[in-house]
Design an enzyme around this catalytic site. Structure first.
Site, mmCIF file in Angstrom:
data_model
loop_
_atom_site.group_PDB
_atom_site.id
_atom_site.type_symbol
_atom_site.label_atom_id
_atom_site.label_comp_id
_atom_site.label_asym_id
_atom_site.label_seq_id
_atom_site.Cartn_x
_atom_site.Cartn_y
_atom_site.Cartn_z
ATOM 1 N N LYS A 122 -7.430 -12.175 8.136
ATOM 2 C CA LYS A 122 -8.355 -11.139 8.605
ATOM 3 C C LYS A 122 -9.776 -11.698 8.611
ATOM 4 C CE LYS A 122 -9.683 -6.328 7.906
ATOM 5 N NZ LYS A 122 -9.339 -5.040 7.319
ATOM 6 N N TYR A 164 0.858 -1.191 0.000
ATOM 7 C CA TYR A 164 0.000 0.000 0.000
ATOM 8 C C TYR A 164 0.890 1.236 0.000
ATOM 9 C CZ TYR A 164 -4.638 -2.033 1.203
ATOM 10 O OH TYR A 164 -5.841 -2.682 1.200
ATOM 11 N N GLU A 224 -5.119 0.311 -8.275
ATOM 12 C CA GLU A 224 -6.482 0.649 -8.695
ATOM 13 C C GLU A 224 -6.711 2.145 -8.690
ATOM 14 O OE1 GLU A 224 -9.314 -1.517 -6.320
ATOM 15 O OE2 GLU A 224 -8.771 -3.437 -7.226
ATOM 16 N N TYR A 237 -14.445 -8.869 -8.314
ATOM 17 C CA TYR A 237 -14.905 -9.545 -7.092
ATOM 18 C C TYR A 237 -16.209 -10.238 -7.460
ATOM 19 C CZ TYR A 237 -11.079 -7.864 -4.364
ATOM 20 O OH TYR A 237 -9.812 -7.688 -3.880
ATOM 21 N N GLU A 240 -12.561 -11.416 7.272
ATOM 22 C CA GLU A 240 -13.358 -10.951 6.128
ATOM 23 C C GLU A 240 -13.372 -12.107 5.127
ATOM 24 O OE1 GLU A 240 -11.363 -7.390 4.641
ATOM 25 O OE2 GLU A 240 -9.744 -8.551 3.754
ATOM 26 N N GLU A 259 -5.705 -9.091 -9.401
ATOM 27 C CA GLU A 259 -6.423 -9.175 -8.126
ATOM 28 C C GLU A 259 -7.871 -9.558 -8.387
ATOM 29 O OE1 GLU A 259 -6.014 -5.851 -5.165
ATOM 30 O OE2 GLU A 259 -8.192 -6.112 -4.987
ATOM 31 N N ALA A 312 -17.130 -6.633 -3.598
ATOM 32 C CA ALA A 312 -15.996 -5.734 -3.845
ATOM 33 C C ALA A 312 -15.404 -5.107 -2.595
ATOM 34 C CB ALA A 312 -16.405 -4.634 -4.813
HETATM 35 C C1 IDC Z 1 -9.433 -4.269 1.212
HETATM 36 C C2 IDC Z 1 -9.155 -5.217 2.335
HETATM 37 C C3 IDC Z 1 -9.706 -4.661 3.631
HETATM 38 C C4 IDC Z 1 -9.137 -3.270 3.848
HETATM 39 C C5 IDC Z 1 -9.459 -2.390 2.642
HETATM 40 C C6 IDC Z 1 -8.880 -0.999 2.747
HETATM 41 O O1 IDC Z 1 -9.706 -6.471 2.022
HETATM 42 O O2 IDC Z 1 -9.364 -5.512 4.699
HETATM 43 O O3 IDC Z 1 -9.734 -2.711 4.994
HETATM 44 O O4 IDC Z 1 -8.918 -2.990 1.481
HETATM 45 O O5 IDC Z 1 -7.503 -1.024 2.783
HETATM 46 C C7 IDC Z 1 -9.576 -3.817 -3.800
HETATM 47 C C8 IDC Z 1 -8.267 -3.365 -3.300
HETATM 48 C C9 IDC Z 1 -7.930 -4.063 -2.002
HETATM 49 C C10 IDC Z 1 -9.160 -4.202 -1.137
HETATM 50 C C11 IDC Z 1 -10.100 -5.166 -1.849
HETATM 51 C C12 IDC Z 1 -11.362 -5.507 -1.061
HETATM 52 O O6 IDC Z 1 -7.236 -3.518 -4.246
HETATM 53 O O7 IDC Z 1 -6.939 -3.300 -1.342
HETATM 54 O O8 IDC Z 1 -8.775 -4.755 0.073
HETATM 55 N N1 IDC Z 1 -10.445 -4.585 -3.125
HETATM 56 O O9 IDC Z 1 -12.104 -4.366 -0.808
HETATM 57 N N2 IDC Z 1 -10.119 -3.525 -4.965
HETATM 58 C C13 IDC Z 1 -11.345 -4.052 -5.027
HETATM 59 C C14 IDC Z 1 -11.576 -4.747 -3.853
#
Ligand code: IDC
Length: 506
Positions: free
Chosen positions: A473, A277, A350, A411, A475, A434, A440
Site C-alpha cells: 500500500k 479485521y 486494539e 509506532y 503508506e 504490532e 500511528a
Molecule cells: C491502518 C492501515 C491503513 C488502514 C487503516 C484502517 O495501515 O492502511 O487504512 O489501518 O483500517 C493500528 C492498527 C492497524 C492500522 C495501523 C496504522 O492495528 O490496523 O493500520 N495502526 O494506522 N494501530 C495503530 C496503528
C-alpha cells in the site's frame, strides 16, 4: 454392535444421497432440476448443510471458476494469494479462461458476484473455445444486445447460437446482471455436455508439503509457554519471535501467499501475524475471510514459523461488540489447531474509545480465554485499551490465567520513551504484536532513529515483535514497494525504506 455401525453408515449414505438429489428448494419440475442434479451428483458443486441448494443465490467469481475447473478436471496450480480458491483461480487464468483485469490475481474481487457476460465467456473458453455464432442473427434478435460489452461479443454470440444461453421472456440476455447458482449450473452443464466426456470430480488428496526447518522456528523451539513473564521454548530456554504482520486480509491477501510468507522466513523471520479485521469489510461482514486466514496460517506453518491469529478489532473499539462471533471463531480455530505448537491467539487487536480494561476488555478476555482453553493451552495475546497501550491499567488487575501475554503496540513517529517506561514498569509479560516505523496512522516518516531505539529496547528485554505491515500500500509503514510481484519471493529492491530496516532486524 456391528449392526449399529451398519445402520449408522446406511443412514449416513442415505443422508448424503438425499442431500445430493433431494434439496429442500429444488423440485423436479424446476427448469434447472436436471442441471443441478447432474452438477451435484458429480460432486462439482454442493448444497448447504441445511439441505438447501439456494438456486436463486448469487454465485461468486471464485465459486463459478472453481466449479468449472472441477468439471473440466483442471488441476490446481500454485496460488497467487491465500484465498481458498487461489490454486483453481491461477489454473483458470493460466488456461486463458479469463483475463487479469477481469478478475485480478491479487484476489480481492474473488468473492464478488459475477456478471452473466463474464460467466458466459469463462464457460465458453473452458468448454467450447472453438465454436462460433452469427453476429447478425444475435444482434437483431436479442433486445438488449447493446448492453453487452464488446469484449464479450464472440463468447456470448457463440453461446446463444448454440443453445448454451437463452434470452428471458422479454428477449433480453441481461449481460450485466449477476448470475445465480441455478443459471450457473445450467450454462455450465449445457456447455460441458456439448463438449462431452464428463467425469465425476475427484477431490485431490492433500499433499503433505514438508516443513522447511529454520534455526529459530517451531521445529527447534516446539511448544511455547510463559515463565517468569518471559516467552520460553519447550526446553525452558528464552525465545524471541520476530516477523511481519499482514495488512488487512480483506485487502492484501496476496501478501499471505506462500511465496511471500516464505520470503520473510528466508530473511530470518520466525513469526507471521495474520490480521483478520472484524469490521471494515472483514470477517463480520465477509465470513470467507476465515478461509483466507486459514490458508495464511497454513502457509506460515509450512515454513516453520510461529503464527498469530489476530482478531483485528479497530473501528469496532469495544471487543464486547462482537463477543459472540469471537467465541465461535476462537472455539473453531483452537479446535482446528489444537495440536499445532505454531499457533498463537491474539484475541483483540486494539480496544479503543470509551471503554476500560475492567469493564470491557477483561470480561471479554475471560470469555475468550475459557473458550480457547477447552482445546489448547497455547499462548494467548491480550490487547488493552487506548490501542493496546494501557499496560498500567492491566497491571492493576491482571487476568488469572497461564500462558497469557499482554500486547503493547507502538509506532515510532508517535510513541517514545514514555511507552517503553510503561512496559518496564508494568511487571507483565509483554508481546509487541504490532509496531510500525511510521506515525500511528500508518503513514508519515519513516522514523528510523526512534525505531532503532525501540529495536535496541526490545532486544535488550527479549521482547517478541511483529511489524506492520507486509503489503505494498502507498503508506510509509508498508514494507513492499508498490506493484512488486510476490510470486518469486522478495528481493532487496522490492523493499521500502521501512521494509529494508525491518527485514534487516529479523
Ligand atoms: C491502518 C492501515 C491503513 C488502514 C487503516 C484502517 O495501515 O492502511 O487504512 O489501518 O483500517 C493500528 C492498527 C492497524 C492500522 C495501523 C496504522 O492495528 O490496523 O493500520 N495502526 O494506522 N494501530 C495503530 C496503528
Amino acid at each position: 454392535m456391528k449392526k449399529t455401525v451398519f445402520i449408522c453408515m446406511f443412514a449416513l449414505v442415505m443422508m448424503m444421497v438425499s442431500f445430493a438429489y433431494g434439496f429442500s428448494d429444488v423440485n423436479d419440475n424446476d427448469w434447472f432440476y436436471e442441471n443441478v442434479t447432474e452438477m451435484t451428483g458429480n460432486g462439482y458443486l454442493s448444497g448447504y448443510e441445511d439441505g438447501s441448494f439456494r438456486p436463486a443465490g448469487i454465485i461468486t467469481k471464485a465459486e463459478l471458476v472453481s466449479v468449472i475447473c472441477r468439471v473440466n478436471a483442471i488441476k490446481e496450480k500454485k496460488a497467487r494469494n491465500a484465498h481458498w480458491s487461489g490454486g483453481m483461480m491461477t489454473a483458470a487464468l493460466d488456461a486463458g479462461y479469463y483475463d487479469w483485469d477481469e478478475i485480478p490475481p491479487s484476489g480481492e474481487a474473488y468473492d464478488e458476484p459475477i456478471t452473466r457476460q463474464l460467466a458466459v465467456k469463462i464457460v465458453m473458453k473452458a468448454f467450447l473455445p472453438d465454436i462460433k455464432g452469427d453476429y447478425n442473427a444475435v444482434s437483431q434478435t436479442v433486445k438488449d444486445f447493446s448492453q453487452l460489452d464488446g469484449r464479450y461479443y464472440d463468447s456470448v454470440i457463440a453461446a446463444y447460437c448454440n443453445g448454451i444461453v437463452f434470452g428471458d421472456n422479454e428477449g433480453n440476455i441481461n449481460p450485466k446482471a449477476y448470475m445465480t447458482r441455478a443459471e450457473a449450473c445450467a450454462i455450465i452443464m449445457r456447455a460441458a455436455n456439448k463438449k462431452g466426456d464428463l467425469k465425476p470430480y475427484e477431490k485431490p488428496v492433500a499433499s503433505e508439503t514438508p516443513v522447511t526447518p529454520s534455526k529459530s522456528g517451531v521445529n527447534v523451539n516446539g511448544k511455547l509457554r510463559v515463565e517468569d513473564n518471559k516467552l520460553v521454548n519447550d526446553k525452558g530456554e528464552s525465545v524471541v519471535l520476530h516477523g511481519m504482520s499482514s495488512h488487512g486480509l480483506q485487502w492484501f491477501s496476496s501478501f499471505t501467499a506462500e511465496e511471500a510468507i516464505k520470503a520473510t522466513a528466508d530473511y530470518g523471520a520466525n513469526l507471521f501475524r495474520c490480521a483478520m479485521y472484524t469490521d471494515e469489510g472483514g470477517y463480520i461482514s465477509n465470513a470467507s475471510m476465515k478461509d483466507t486466514l486459514i490458508s495464511a496460517v497454513d502457509n506460515a506453518v509450512k515454513h516453520d514459523m510461529y503464527v498469530i491469529i489476530d482478531w483485528h478489532i479497530l473501528s469496532d473499539g469495544n471487543p464486547l461488540l462482537y463477543v459472540d462471533e469471537a467465541e465461535k471463531f476462537f472455539a473453531e480455530m483452537s479446535f482446528k489447531y489444537k495440536d499445532n505448537p505454531a499457533v498463537i491467539y491474539e484475541i483483540c487487536n486494539e480496544p479503543n474509545g470509551n471503554i476500560s480494561w475492567g469493564e470491557n476488555v477483561k470480561p471479554y478476555a475471560e470469555r475468550i480465554i475459557s473458550v480457547i482453553r477447552k482445546n489448547s493451552d497455547g499462548i494467548i495475546l491480550v490487547g488493552n485499551p487506548t490501542w493496546s497501550q494501557d499496560l498500567h491499567e492491566v497491571a492493576k488487575s491482571p487476568l488469572d490465567a497461564e500462558n497469557i501475554m499482554y500486547t503493547c503496540h507502538f509506532y515510532a513517529g508517535t510513541h517514545t520513551d514514555w511507552l517503553r517506561e510503561r512496559i518496564l514498569d508494568c511487571g507483565l509479560p509483554v508481546f509487541i504484536s504490532e509496531w510500525g516505523t511510521s506515525a500511528a496512522d500508518g503513514n508519515g516518516g519513516v522514523y528510523l532513529d526512534e525505531a532503532q531505539k525501540w529495536i535496541d529496547f526490545m532486544n535488550e528485554h527479549s521482547i517478541s515483535w511483529a511489524n506492520w505491515s507486509l503489503c505494498d500500500k502507498n503508506e510509509s509503514s508498508a514494507a513492499i514497494v508498490s506493484g512488486a510481484d510476490m510470486s518469486d519471493g522478495i528481493s532487496e529492491d522490492e523493499l521500502t525504506e521501512s521494509g529494508k530496516f525491518v527485514f534487516s532486524n529479523f
